[in-house]
Design an enzyme around this catalytic site. Structure first.
Site, PDB file in Angstrom:
ATOM      1  N   ASP A 288      63.355  46.802  48.122  1.00  0.00           N
ATOM      2  CA  ASP A 288      64.146  45.704  47.553  1.00  0.00           C
ATOM      3  C   ASP A 288      65.224  46.205  46.603  1.00  0.00           C
ATOM      4  OD1 ASP A 288      61.840  46.356  46.027  1.00  0.00           O
ATOM      5  OD2 ASP A 288      61.999  44.489  44.919  1.00  0.00           O
ATOM      6  N   ASP A 289      64.974  47.362  45.956  1.00  0.00           N
ATOM      7  CA  ASP A 289      66.034  47.988  45.164  1.00  0.00           C
ATOM      8  C   ASP A 289      67.213  48.344  46.071  1.00  0.00           C
ATOM      9  OD1 ASP A 289      63.213  48.929  44.253  1.00  0.00           O
ATOM     10  OD2 ASP A 289      64.420  49.157  42.440  1.00  0.00           O
TER      11      ASP A 289
ATOM     12  N   ASN B   1      56.721  46.089  37.579  1.00  0.00           N
ATOM     13  CA  ASN B   1      57.643  46.829  36.719  1.00  0.00           C
ATOM     14  C   ASN B   1      57.179  46.850  35.261  1.00  0.00           C
ATOM     15  OD1 ASN B   1      59.404  47.551  38.778  1.00  0.00           O
ATOM     16  ND2 ASN B   1      60.675  45.719  38.521  1.00  0.00           N
TER      17      ASN B   1
ATOM     18  N   ASP C 165      64.255  51.883  41.079  1.00  0.00           N
ATOM     19  CA  ASP C 165      63.232  52.788  41.628  1.00  0.00           C
ATOM     20  C   ASP C 165      63.094  52.540  43.139  1.00  0.00           C
ATOM     21  OD1 ASP C 165      60.095  51.006  41.018  1.00  0.00           O
ATOM     22  OD2 ASP C 165      62.127  50.221  41.340  1.00  0.00           O
TER      23      ASP C 165
ATOM     24  N   HIS D 192      62.529  41.013  45.852  1.00  0.00           N
ATOM     25  CA  HIS D 192      62.596  40.784  44.402  1.00  0.00           C
ATOM     26  C   HIS D 192      63.949  41.180  43.779  1.00  0.00           C
ATOM     27  CE1 HIS D 192      58.166  40.399  44.388  1.00  0.00           C
ATOM     28  NE2 HIS D 192      58.128  41.504  45.112  1.00  0.00           N
TER      29      HIS D 192
HETATM   30  O1  RIB Z   1      57.103  43.571  41.266  1.00  0.00           O
HETATM   31  C1  RIB Z   1      58.261  43.818  42.028  1.00  0.00           C
HETATM   32  C2  RIB Z   1      59.038  44.973  41.483  1.00  0.00           C
HETATM   33  O2  RIB Z   1      58.249  46.154  41.571  1.00  0.00           O
HETATM   34  C3  RIB Z   1      60.302  45.281  42.305  1.00  0.00           C
HETATM   35  O3  RIB Z   1      61.285  45.811  41.449  1.00  0.00           O
HETATM   36  C4  RIB Z   1      59.838  46.327  43.275  1.00  0.00           C
HETATM   37  O4  RIB Z   1      60.907  47.195  43.702  1.00  0.00           O
HETATM   38  C5  RIB Z   1      58.870  47.100  42.437  1.00  0.00           C
HETATM   39  O5  RIB Z   1      59.622  48.023  41.651  1.00  0.00           O
HETATM   40 CA    CA Z   2      62.293  47.978  41.970  1.00  0.00          CA
END
Ligand code: RIB
Ligand code: CA
Length: 310
Positions: free
Chosen positions: A12-13, A164, A8, A237
């Site tokens: 960080d993705d 998530n 999503d 993350h």
């Molecule tokens: O809690 C961190 C997660 O939630 C990561 O995957 C960030 O991209 C959000 O989706």
């Molecule tokens: Ca994510």
């Protein structure tokens, strides 16, 4: 290693997509998207942008679920901004969404090559849960699944729940309840992947468009994490869940039974991790640490290997 990344994007993705594209041992079969950090439309556009920057020209980007199984969609725009990838100047993607649905792409790709595909889930688990219900054989057909999600200590959306899992607890309960080789990379690990000034310096020397884009993403992500979570350096993350399958020594794990709270007024979305029931059915590999220097080296080397031209 053949991977399908369900995500999503999300800053960080996007970094995880750069890692996947740049690492020589990773063959990205597809990127599927799920509403989470932003709406389905925006995270799908962002996945196309990340694939464009990463040079993943021939990799299908397939849109999936536009919200959780039961609950209303609650996005994380306070962290990722209005677009979901705020910070860098907008990029017109040259990668465009493929036809079809993420759930069918996951099922078809995995069942076509049993035992060969690793699923890497970086957002709410809605697509993965639906895929399991539509094709239960998926659990045995994947090589393994690595999930960025949960925590065996505290959450980041509530004291109990990580985003998530909090976003779609029912989907997470389905996924954690399935009989597959599952690695949970939760906040206990990812809060050690802090993009400090020292870490940033490791990327600033790289000349590629991808490295510059990463730096611009992290500048925005640093400011929002400071404002929302009072964190001096932002936790990156999602690449941790990919690093855990590229080089398992980077994320040490222990066996534990993992249950997902779905009914709690104050605890919905909590991953209840019981290290004392490591032999039980439903036990999984739970990340308990991060070899941070090795992690940043893995990521820096991958980014350095990305195309010098977009
Ligand atoms: O809690 C961190 C997660 O939630 C990561 O995957 C960030 O991209 C959000 O989706
Ligand atoms: Ca994510």
């Amino acid at each position: 290693m053949k991977v399908v990344i369900d995500c999503d994007p999300g800053h960080d993705d996007a970094v995880a997509i750069l890692l996947a594209a740049g690492h020589p041992d990773v063959d990205v079969l597809g990127i599927t998207t799920v509403a989470g950090n932003q709406t389905l439309e925006r995270v799908t556009t962002n996945a196309c942008v990340a694939a464009t920057v990463a040079g993943l020209r021939d990799v299908p980007v397939v849109a999936g679920s536009n919200g959780p199984l039961l609950r209303r969609l609650r996005i994380a725009d306070s962290i990722h901004g209005e677009s979901g990838l705020d910070g860098p100047a907008p990029i017109e993607p040259t990668v465009h969404p493929a036809a079809g649905h993420a759930v069918d792409f996951i099922i078809d790709t995995v069942l076509a090559q049993p035992g060969e595909v690793t699923l890497v889930a970086l957002g709410p688990l809605t697509n993965v849960a639906i895929a399991l219900r539509k094709a239960p054989a998926l659990a045995q057909a994947v090589d393994r699944i690595s999930i960025m999600g949960g925590s065996w200590t505290r959450g980041n959306m509530t004291p109990a729940a990580e985003f998530n899992v909090w976003a779609d607890p029912e989907a997470a309960a389905v996924v954690f309840g399935a009989p597959w080789d599952l690695t949970m990379v939760g906040l206990d690990v990812t809060h050690q992947a802090l993009y400090t000034d020292e870490v940033a310096a490791r990327f600033e020397g790289l000349a590629s468009p991808a490295a510059r884009w990463l730096g611009e993403l992290m500048a925005f992500y640093r400011d929002t994490n400071r404002a929302v979570h009072q964190m001096g350096a932002p936790p990156v993350h999602d690449p941790c869940a990919l690093a855990a399958v590229i080089d398992p020594s980077i994320v040490p794990t222990r066996e534990a039974r993992v249950d997902v709270e779905t009914a709690g007024t104050h605890t919905a979305g909590m991953t209840v991790v019981d290290f004392g029931r490591r032999a039980d059915a439903g036990s999984h590999h739970v990340g308990v640490g991060l070899e941070a220097d090795a992690f940043w080296s893995l990521l820096a080397n991958a980014v350095a290997a990305l195309p010098l031209e977009r």
